[in-house]
Design a protein around this motif. Structure first.
Motif, PDB file in Angstrom:
ATOM      1  N   ARG A  82      -9.590   4.402   0.684  1.00  0.00           N
ATOM      2  CA  ARG A  82     -10.024   4.277  -0.745  1.00  0.00           C
ATOM      3  C   ARG A  82      -9.456   2.934  -1.396  1.00  0.00           C
ATOM      4  N   THR A  83     -10.152   2.702  -2.625  1.00  0.00           N
ATOM      5  CA  THR A  83      -9.858   1.666  -3.270  1.00  0.00           C
ATOM      6  C   THR A  83      -9.711   2.120  -4.813  1.00  0.00           C
ATOM      7  N   GLU A  84      -8.372   1.928  -5.237  1.00  0.00           N
ATOM      8  CA  GLU A  84      -7.789   2.440  -6.296  1.00  0.00           C
ATOM      9  C   GLU A  84      -7.615   1.116  -7.456  1.00  0.00           C
ATOM     10  N   ARG A 128      -6.576  -1.820  -2.110  1.00  0.00           N
ATOM     11  CA  ARG A 128      -7.338  -1.109  -1.123  1.00  0.00           C
ATOM     12  C   ARG A 128      -6.480  -0.818   0.124  1.00  0.00           C
ATOM     13  N   ARG A 147      -7.142  -4.301  -8.035  1.00  0.00           N
ATOM     14  CA  ARG A 147      -7.501  -3.096  -7.115  1.00  0.00           C
ATOM     15  C   ARG A 147      -6.643  -3.074  -5.819  1.00  0.00           C
ATOM     16  N   ALA A 205      -1.416  -1.227   1.660  1.00  0.00           N
ATOM     17  CA  ALA A 205      -2.612  -1.424   1.025  1.00  0.00           C
ATOM     18  C   ALA A 205      -2.551  -2.948   0.527  1.00  0.00           C
TER      19      ALA A 205
END
Length: 226
Positions: free
Chosen positions: A154-156, A145, A143, A221
């Motif tokens: 957002r967190t992908e 962040r 993930r 991120a």
């Protein structure tokens, strides 16, 4: 059992993946090609992949703009895991992985002949070490962040074989999911991506660890695994 595939990207954006199973595959602009790359910079019959035993060879077919492997023009070359192939405006990544490695969780280890708590097992350190060495647990999911950039806040979830970060025409990087873990690669742009403020200038990419901070252009991120 080894599985092979090509991850196809254009301008830093993944456009598809092709599982390689045949012994011969043609690559070109022609719609009859096994792998069609629809762009004027690609010759109609541009290149081909040939499988010999457990290896794939990439061969250029006297194309107009040539075929590159890891930024060098080639005529014929054996491919290795994570090789970057450039054909016209497309960048392809050659991926080798064990069958089921990215989808199914590891099977539980076979039970030993004696309970783990018995003194006899404690007297068998070599056998126990061999079992542990074969049961290395690698992260299945990652993930990102985002703290900065278009995705800030957002967190992908990285559910694909290749996840791209950045804007086409600017700084672009990718996180590739491999049997050994997750790796950050430089795709395009004058500035290299950074991990914990250190540049990633390796063609093969740099392996990411838990809580590493990744910087790609305006994007910042943190990566975590599960």
């Amino acid at each position: 059992m080894q599985e092979y595939k090509l991850v196809i990207t254009r301008s830093g954006v993944e456009t598809g993946q092709v599982a390689l199973k045949a012994k011969h595959l043609s690559i070109g602009r022609d719609q009859a090609s096994d792998i069609t790359l629809d762009d004027a910079s690609v010759s109609r019959q541009h290149a081909q992949l040939i499988r010999v035993k457990d290896s794939y060879y990439l061969e250029d077919l006297d194309s107009t703009n040539g075929t590159q492997r890891n930024h060098r023009l080639i005529t014929k070359h054996v491919l290795k895991h994570s090789d970057e192939i450039r054909i016209g405006g497309f960048t392809l990544y050659f991926v080798m992985e064990e069958e089921g490695d990215l989808s199914e969780p590891d099977a539980p280890p076979e039970p030993l002949s004696e309970p783990a708590s018995t003194p006899e097992l404690e007297n068998r350190p070599i056998a126990a070490a061999a079992v542990n060495a074969n049961r290395v647990q690698l992260p299945k999911t990652a993930r990102l962040r985002f703290f900065r950039g278009p995705n800030a806040g957002r967190t992908e979830v990285l559910g694909r074989g290749l996840y791209t970060i950045g804007k086409p025409g600017g700084e672009v990087a990718a996180i590739a999911r491999r049997p050994q873990g997750f790796f950050l690669l430089h795709i395009g742009g004058e500035r290299y991506p950074r991990i914990n403020n250190h540049e990633v200038d390796s063609v093969a990419g740099v392996k990411l660890n838990e809580a590493d901070v990744v910087e790609v252009g305006d994007n910042l991120a943190e990566i975590t695994f599960s």
